[in-house]
Design a protein around this motif. Structure first.
Motif, PDB file in Angstrom:
ATOM      1  N   TYR A 161       0.835  -1.191   0.000  1.00  0.00           N
ATOM      2  CA  TYR A 161       0.000   0.000   0.000  1.00  0.00           C
ATOM      3  C   TYR A 161       0.876   1.249   0.000  1.00  0.00           C
ATOM      4  O   TYR A 161       1.742   1.403   0.857  1.00  0.00           O
ATOM      5  N   GLY A 162       0.682   2.136  -0.969  1.00  0.00           N
ATOM      6  CA  GLY A 162       1.445   3.363  -1.054  1.00  0.00           C
ATOM      7  C   GLY A 162       2.609   3.320  -2.017  1.00  0.00           C
ATOM      8  O   GLY A 162       3.288   4.331  -2.183  1.00  0.00           O
ATOM      9  N   GLU A 163       2.862   2.190  -2.696  1.00  0.00           N
ATOM     10  CA  GLU A 163       3.976   2.128  -3.651  1.00  0.00           C
ATOM     11  C   GLU A 163       3.654   2.870  -4.942  1.00  0.00           C
ATOM     12  O   GLU A 163       4.539   3.472  -5.550  1.00  0.00           O
ATOM     13  N   LEU A 164       2.401   2.812  -5.382  1.00  0.00           N
ATOM     14  CA  LEU A 164       2.017   3.451  -6.635  1.00  0.00           C
ATOM     15  C   LEU A 164       0.589   3.959  -6.516  1.00  0.00           C
ATOM     16  O   LEU A 164      -0.303   3.233  -6.052  1.00  0.00           O
ATOM     17  N   VAL A 165       0.384   5.200  -6.939  1.00  0.00           N
ATOM     18  CA  VAL A 165      -0.943   5.823  -6.921  1.00  0.00           C
ATOM     19  C   VAL A 165      -1.256   6.298  -8.332  1.00  0.00           C
ATOM     20  O   VAL A 165      -0.476   7.050  -8.928  1.00  0.00           O
ATOM     21  N   GLN A 166      -2.380   5.861  -8.870  1.00  0.00           N
ATOM     22  CA  GLN A 166      -2.827   6.320 -10.185  1.00  0.00           C
ATOM     23  C   GLN A 166      -3.671   7.576 -10.008  1.00  0.00           C
ATOM     24  O   GLN A 166      -4.552   7.626  -9.150  1.00  0.00           O
ATOM     25  N   TRP A 167      -3.418   8.563 -10.877  1.00  0.00           N
ATOM     26  CA  TRP A 167      -3.961   9.918 -10.684  1.00  0.00           C
ATOM     27  C   TRP A 167      -4.503  10.395 -12.017  1.00  0.00           C
ATOM     28  O   TRP A 167      -3.802  10.385 -13.034  1.00  0.00           O
ATOM     29  N   ALA A 212       2.113  -6.855   3.736  1.00  0.00           N
ATOM     30  CA  ALA A 212       1.630  -5.982   4.797  1.00  0.00           C
ATOM     31  C   ALA A 212       2.556  -4.777   4.941  1.00  0.00           C
ATOM     32  O   ALA A 212       3.717  -4.793   4.538  1.00  0.00           O
ATOM     33  N   GLY A 213       2.021  -3.720   5.535  1.00  0.00           N
ATOM     34  CA  GLY A 213       2.824  -2.521   5.758  1.00  0.00           C
ATOM     35  C   GLY A 213       2.361  -1.378   4.877  1.00  0.00           C
ATOM     36  O   GLY A 213       1.594  -1.551   3.930  1.00  0.00           O
ATOM     37  N   ASP A 214       2.841  -0.197   5.222  1.00  0.00           N
ATOM     38  CA  ASP A 214       2.479   1.033   4.518  1.00  0.00           C
ATOM     39  C   ASP A 214       3.743   1.650   3.946  1.00  0.00           C
ATOM     40  O   ASP A 214       4.692   1.957   4.676  1.00  0.00           O
ATOM     41  N   ALA A 215       3.772   1.842   2.623  1.00  0.00           N
ATOM     42  CA  ALA A 215       4.939   2.417   1.964  1.00  0.00           C
ATOM     43  C   ALA A 215       4.907   3.941   1.935  1.00  0.00           C
ATOM     44  O   ALA A 215       5.868   4.558   1.463  1.00  0.00           O
ATOM     45  N   HIS A 216       3.829   4.547   2.414  1.00  0.00           N
ATOM     46  CA  HIS A 216       3.780   6.006   2.466  1.00  0.00           C
ATOM     47  C   HIS A 216       4.832   6.539   3.446  1.00  0.00           C
ATOM     48  O   HIS A 216       5.122   5.909   4.467  1.00  0.00           O
ATOM     49  N   ARG A 217       5.367   7.702   3.135  1.00  0.00           N
ATOM     50  CA  ARG A 217       6.368   8.336   3.984  1.00  0.00           C
ATOM     51  C   ARG A 217       5.827   9.653   4.506  1.00  0.00           C
ATOM     52  O   ARG A 217       5.124  10.377   3.799  1.00  0.00           O
ATOM     53  N   ALA A 218       6.174   9.979   5.720  1.00  0.00           N
ATOM     54  CA  ALA A 218       5.722  11.233   6.317  1.00  0.00           C
ATOM     55  C   ALA A 218       6.462  12.411   5.687  1.00  0.00           C
ATOM     56  O   ALA A 218       7.574  12.283   5.185  1.00  0.00           O
ATOM     57  N   VAL A 219       5.819  13.572   5.694  1.00  0.00           N
ATOM     58  CA  VAL A 219       6.449  14.788   5.185  1.00  0.00           C
ATOM     59  C   VAL A 219       7.553  15.211   6.143  1.00  0.00           C
ATOM     60  O   VAL A 219       7.373  15.209   7.375  1.00  0.00           O
ATOM     61  N   LEU A 220       8.714  15.558   5.601  1.00  0.00           N
ATOM     62  CA  LEU A 220       9.844  15.946   6.437  1.00  0.00           C
ATOM     63  C   LEU A 220       9.518  17.210   7.233  1.00  0.00           C
ATOM     64  O   LEU A 220       8.811  18.102   6.746  1.00  0.00           O
ATOM     65  N   PRO A 221      10.016  17.325   8.461  1.00  0.00           N
ATOM     66  CA  PRO A 221       9.678  18.495   9.277  1.00  0.00           C
ATOM     67  C   PRO A 221      10.122  19.813   8.653  1.00  0.00           C
ATOM     68  O   PRO A 221       9.459  20.840   8.852  1.00  0.00           O
TER      69      PRO A 221
END
Length: 379
Positions: A73-79, A237-246
């Motif tokens: 989840y989060g590796e590829l997003v179609q837009w 399993a797991g989330d490939a999304h990354r948080a926005v850097l501070p």
């Protein structure tokens, strides 16, 4: 049960409520009625027997190579954006901007009034704030994502020539992948086909006529229903999304930027609007400098000069000058009389005569003119 289901479908179809409902959607609507629990194929056979549905033969026009889903989840997003008559003529024209995860088919979408760079950046910001930064996005080759390269000698031509969305994706460290055909991003295309069938009917039931009502139904009803009905579990399993850097200013990243030159009065012009630098922010080397202007989604304008980001103030527009039309005196007419024309003609002749007399007394005249005048005076 058969009689109730067929009769209910007939009444809804005659009332123009289910006139475009197929067996799949009709089964889900009938499931909400007490005592009616049937499969899609059973209802389809019943409707064909009652002459309310006609079987159609599926045609395969062109075969495309199958591609496996991404594993996490989060590796590829179609837009993509869908242009459709979502309100069926009841209101303004709307566009649906959607982002669907390739691994889970989780949908994030929103209605907008225009398919513009600003609206797509706003949708990207909503996705990043809600889920995080995906690894890659998959889009078509529209001008919003791909730009015609400028000449290499252009003063504003960077090493990598990107659109505003491409620059934002690069600053967020999100990979951009271009699809060479609509079938390549078939997951989002099929999602639009489903939405153009189900979402249109849902908007019709609630009587949506404007953008706020359509967005309220989309976010509160359709998107949660989609994620319950069509979402699937990822392979890993797991989330490939990354948080926005501070240190990342998301408002600055999701903006429109253009190069401009600071004027001698420490102002810059952009799209017919003049902005000025605050007096306390003025430095000696700003006049005539080439800077980057930044217009954020909230409407504020900022300037990138060297390593500083400065807020700009909007200059008030000058009031238009009001010129009074000429007023003719009472009794005056546009046509001149014969006497006035004669006097004007005489004034012109007198002016020409005085010019010739003054010219003859000039010391530096052509030789042939001086000889001609002396002969005329002697005779």
């Amino acid at each position: 049960m058969k009689q109730r289901a067929v009769e209910l479908y007939r009444r809804k179809k005659q009332a123009k409520l289910w006139h475009d409902y197929g067996p799949t959607l009709a089964v889900e609507e009938l499931a909400e009625q007490p005592g009616i629990a049937i499969s899609r194929e059973t209802l389809r056979q019943w409707l064909m027997e009652a002459k309310l549905w006609r079987a159609r033969r599926a045609r395969v026009e062109q075969a495309h190579v199958w591609r496996a889903r991404r594993a996490r989840y989060g590796e590829l997003v179609q837009w993509d954006t869908s242009e459709h008559d979502w309100l069926e003529g009841r209101g303004e024209k709307l566009y649906l901007i959607a982002m669907i995860d390739d691994a889970t088919s989780r949908l994030t979408a929103g209605f907008v009034g225009h398919d513009s760079t600003e609206e797509n950046l706003r949708q990207l910001g909503c996705y990043v704030k809600q889920h995080g930064r995906p690894v890659a996005v998959y889009t078509d080759k529209a001008s919003l994502f791909q730009i015609a390269p400028r000449a290499s000698h252009h003063r504003d031509a960077p090493e990598q020539q990107l659109t505003q969305i491409g620059r934002a994706l690069q600053e967020l460290n999100i990979e951009w992948i271009a699809a060479h055909s609509p079938q390549a991003k078939g997951r989002i295309e099929r999602a639009f086909q489903t939405a153009q069938d189900r979402l249109v009917k849902g908007l019709r039931q609630v009587g949506a006529k404007d953008l706020p009502t359509a967005n309220a139904y989309l976010q509160q009803v359709f998107v949660p229903l989609w994620n319950r009905r069509f979402r699937r579990e990822p392979q890993l399993a797991g989330d490939a999304h990354r948080a926005v850097l501070p240190e990342t200013n998301l408002d600055s990243v999701l903006s429109i930027r253009q190069s401009r030159t600071v004027g001698q009065d420490h102002t810059v012009r952009w799209q017919g609007v003049t902005c000025r630098i605050e007096r306390k922010q003025i430095r000696g080397a700003m006049r005539g400098a080439r800077v980057q202007l930044e217009r954020r989604l909230d409407g504020s304008t900022w300037m990138h000069w060297r390593k500083r980001v400065l807020a700009l103030e909007l200059c008030p527009a000058p009031s238009p000058r009001h010129v009074e039309p000429p007023v003719l005196q009472q009794g005056a007419t546009g046509a001149r009389s014969a006497e006035e024309k004669a006097r004007a003609r005489q004034r012109l002749l007198d002016a020409r005569r005085r010019w010739r007399e003054n010219y003859n007394h000039l010391p530096h005249r052509p030789l042939w003119q001086a000889i001609r005048n002396s002969r005329a005076q002697g005779s």
